[in-house]
Scaffold this motif. Structure first.
Motif, PDB file in Angstrom:
ATOM      1  N   SER A  37       0.835  -1.192   0.000  1.00 22.55           N
ATOM      2  CA  SER A  37       0.000   0.000   0.000  1.00 22.55           C
ATOM      3  C   SER A  37       0.874   1.246   0.000  1.00 22.55           C
ATOM      4  O   SER A  37       2.040   1.207   0.379  1.00 22.55           O
ATOM      5  CB  SER A  37      -0.943  -0.001   1.205  1.00 22.55           C
ATOM      6  OG  SER A  37      -0.210  -0.023   2.401  1.00 22.55           O
ATOM      7  N   SER A  39       0.459   5.948  -0.135  1.00 21.13           N
ATOM      8  CA  SER A  39      -0.398   7.101   0.132  1.00 21.13           C
ATOM      9  C   SER A  39      -0.635   7.951  -1.107  1.00 21.13           C
ATOM     10  O   SER A  39      -0.941   9.131  -0.999  1.00 21.13           O
ATOM     11  CB  SER A  39       0.226   7.952   1.235  1.00 21.13           C
ATOM     12  OG  SER A  39       0.299   7.201   2.423  1.00 21.13           O
ATOM     13  N   GLY A  42      -4.210   6.811  -5.691  1.00 20.91           N
ATOM     14  CA  GLY A  42      -5.071   5.658  -5.919  1.00 20.91           C
ATOM     15  C   GLY A  42      -5.410   5.491  -7.387  1.00 20.91           C
ATOM     16  O   GLY A  42      -4.941   6.238  -8.245  1.00 20.91           O
ATOM     17  N   THR A  87      -9.353  -0.540  -2.577  1.00 26.04           N
ATOM     18  CA  THR A  87      -9.348   0.853  -2.126  1.00 26.04           C
ATOM     19  C   THR A  87      -8.900   0.911  -0.676  1.00 26.04           C
ATOM     20  O   THR A  87      -9.111  -0.018   0.096  1.00 26.04           O
ATOM     21  CB  THR A  87     -10.740   1.497  -2.255  1.00 26.04           C
ATOM     22  OG1 THR A  87     -11.669   0.746  -1.480  1.00 26.04           O
ATOM     23  CG2 THR A  87     -11.182   1.555  -3.690  1.00 26.04           C
ATOM     24  N   ALA A  88      -8.247   1.987  -0.337  1.00 27.98           N
ATOM     25  CA  ALA A  88      -7.775   2.167   1.041  1.00 27.98           C
ATOM     26  C   ALA A  88      -7.858   3.645   1.383  1.00 27.98           C
ATOM     27  O   ALA A  88      -7.733   4.499   0.511  1.00 27.98           O
ATOM     28  CB  ALA A  88      -6.333   1.667   1.175  1.00 27.98           C
ATOM     29  N   ASP A  89      -8.072   3.945   2.633  1.00 29.73           N
ATOM     30  CA  ASP A  89      -8.099   5.339   3.074  1.00 29.73           C
ATOM     31  C   ASP A  89      -6.737   5.973   2.846  1.00 29.73           C
ATOM     32  O   ASP A  89      -5.719   5.426   3.249  1.00 29.73           O
ATOM     33  CB  ASP A  89      -8.455   5.427   4.561  1.00 29.73           C
ATOM     34  CG  ASP A  89      -9.895   4.999   4.831  1.00 29.73           C
ATOM     35  OD1 ASP A  89     -10.727   5.107   3.909  1.00 29.73           O
ATOM     36  OD2 ASP A  89     -10.178   4.551   5.954  1.00 29.73           O
ATOM     37  N   GLY A  90      -6.723   7.114   2.184  1.00 32.76           N
ATOM     38  CA  GLY A  90      -5.485   7.849   2.001  1.00 32.76           C
ATOM     39  C   GLY A  90      -4.519   7.232   1.029  1.00 32.76           C
ATOM     40  O   GLY A  90      -3.316   7.436   1.136  1.00 32.76           O
ATOM     41  N   ARG A  93      -4.097   0.117  -2.327  1.00 31.46           N
ATOM     42  CA  ARG A  93      -3.440  -1.107  -1.879  1.00 31.46           C
ATOM     43  C   ARG A  93      -3.608  -2.184  -2.932  1.00 31.46           C
ATOM     44  O   ARG A  93      -4.697  -2.395  -3.455  1.00 31.46           O
ATOM     45  CB  ARG A  93      -4.046  -1.572  -0.560  1.00 31.46           C
ATOM     46  CG  ARG A  93      -3.347  -2.799   0.001  1.00 31.46           C
ATOM     47  CD  ARG A  93      -3.878  -3.191   1.357  1.00 31.46           C
ATOM     48  NE  ARG A  93      -5.128  -3.916   1.213  1.00 31.46           N
ATOM     49  CZ  ARG A  93      -6.234  -3.677   1.912  1.00 31.46           C
ATOM     50  NH1 ARG A  93      -6.263  -2.701   2.803  1.00 31.46           N
ATOM     51  NH2 ARG A  93      -7.306  -4.394   1.737  1.00 31.46           N
TER      52      ARG A  93
END
Length: 105
Positions: A37, A39, A42, A87-90, A93
């Motif tokens: 992952s 930051s 995305g 999807t991942a916060d911030g 991944r």
């Protein structure tokens, strides 16, 4: 092949993502799981499956050949698993799963 899978995921995060880049390895329901992952911005929802097609590049992004993620998915499938974008916060991944041989893990 597994070394290439890991290298491609890490290189993809370095080129297209943003620090920090995190790597996790674990097991889930008879599979080994590798997660990479970052930051970065995305992947747009409409592109999340297309990025695994050979030579596919996101619009406006000419970094790389468009083969890295296609190889990641192919290698994972050759080892009884798969690769996908989650999807991942911030950030984003990538998750690659591999079948675990019986009597292992």
């Amino acid at each position: 092949l597994l070394r290439r899978l890991v290298r491609n995921l890490l290189e993809n995060a370095r080129r297209h993502g943003a620090p920090p880049i995190c790597v996790r390895v674990g097991a889930r329901e008879g599979e080994a799981v590798l997660e990479v992952s970052d930051s970065g911005p995305g992947v747009p929802a409409a592109e999340r499956e297309n990025i695994f097609e050979p030579f596919h590049q996101l619009r406006g992004d000419s970094r790389g050949s468009g083969l890295g993620l296609a190889l990641v998915r192919r290698i994972a499938r050759l080892h009884g698993g798969d690769a996908r974008y989650v999807t991942a916060d911030g950030g984003g991944r990538f998750e690659a799963t591999l079948a675990v041989a019986r009597g292992s893990a």
